[in-house]
Design an enzyme around this catalytic site. Sequence first.
Site, PDB file in Angstrom:
ATOM      1  N   LYS A  93       0.806  -1.225   0.000  1.00 57.38           N
ATOM      2  CA  LYS A  93       0.000   0.000   0.000  1.00 57.38           C
ATOM      3  C   LYS A  93       0.844   1.282   0.000  1.00 57.38           C
ATOM      4  CE  LYS A  93      -4.245  -1.777   2.063  1.00 57.38           C
ATOM      5  NZ  LYS A  93      -5.250  -1.628   3.124  1.00 57.38           N
TER       6      LYS A  93
ATOM      7  N   ASP B 128      -9.818   3.209   2.269  1.00 60.76           N
ATOM      8  CA  ASP B 128      -9.971   2.482   3.540  1.00 60.76           C
ATOM      9  C   ASP B 128     -10.661   3.344   4.606  1.00 60.76           C
ATOM     10  OD1 ASP B 128      -8.965  -0.038   2.915  1.00 60.76           O
ATOM     11  OD2 ASP B 128      -6.902   0.537   3.335  1.00 60.76           O
TER      12      ASP B 128
END
Length: 277
Positions: free
Chosen positions: A66, A102
């Site tokens: 990420k 997220d």
Amino acid sequence: MKKLFAVLGNPIGHSMSPVMHNDLFSLYNMNAVYLPFQVKEEELKEAVNGLRALGAVGFNVTVPHKSTIMPFLDEIDELAASIGAVNTVVNQNGKLIGYNTDGLGFLKGLDEYVTKIEDHKILVIGAGGAARAIYFTLAKENPVQIDIANRTVEKAVELITECPYSITSRALTLEEAGNYLGEYDLIIQTTMIGMEPNTEEQPISLENINKQALVCDIIYNPLETSILRDAKERGAAVQNGINMFVYQGALAFEIWTGRLPDIQRMKENVLRQLGGK
Ligand code: NAP
């Protein structure tokens, strides 16, 4: 020609994203496929350029890529840049743009439970990647206060120092958080405590909980962690990690296609995969 979507991670076999997105493609009659790719750290750059060369419409990025993917993208959205992590990439005519859904996924998932986030005093337990995305996203919404409790308090201090949004926050030990627990309306558990094989463990004692509080655990496997069971028994409201997972996927789908998909169907699909109802 079939449109290509993907998720890059390592390991990737456990990912529920392919089933979730492929189901949406069939629901909306899209000629598209979403594939999982296991990618080693040292091959990430080639994998990203490969997806660009193949004309992939978009892809997700998961653990451990990420943050490391960021230098290989052409543009990073402001929130993702501040979080320092990307989980969604869209390909705009060969230009790869990174987003982080997220934190926003967590926030959207709260809608069913919380009407005015700005009135809330919040505790985030944990200071890892997911906590960072949630903390920065919530801080932008201007709640009363967001404290962070972590085993390694220095990491909580780091998060507070690096947050680009103005917010009242304290860095706490897990024990201190347990002592102050009655102060919070929203408690968000973001550590991996409660997952297999430690399903009977929880990061803090809920002895002092305010019964009006909402306790969220971002873990979704198991669906009910020890802390959620405890909170429920003490009369608090609870939410597991399904909502965050589904909404982060829904927001990615919207970035790629311009369409916010059927959330209920996504939830049912994920629950089915997890063996829930
Ligand atoms: P991470 O960056 O590795 O952070 C792990 C966090 O857990 C840190 O705060 C760490 O504390 C704490 N921790 C780990 N073991 C601990 C222990 N034995 N005692 C106390 N604290 C402990 O991981 P992450 O990427 O944030 O992911 C965390 C969890 O969120 C995972 O379970 C993941 O599956 C879940 N998640 C769910 C979603 C969703 O969509 N629902 C999305 C992302 C992540 P230290 O700093 O002290 O090491």
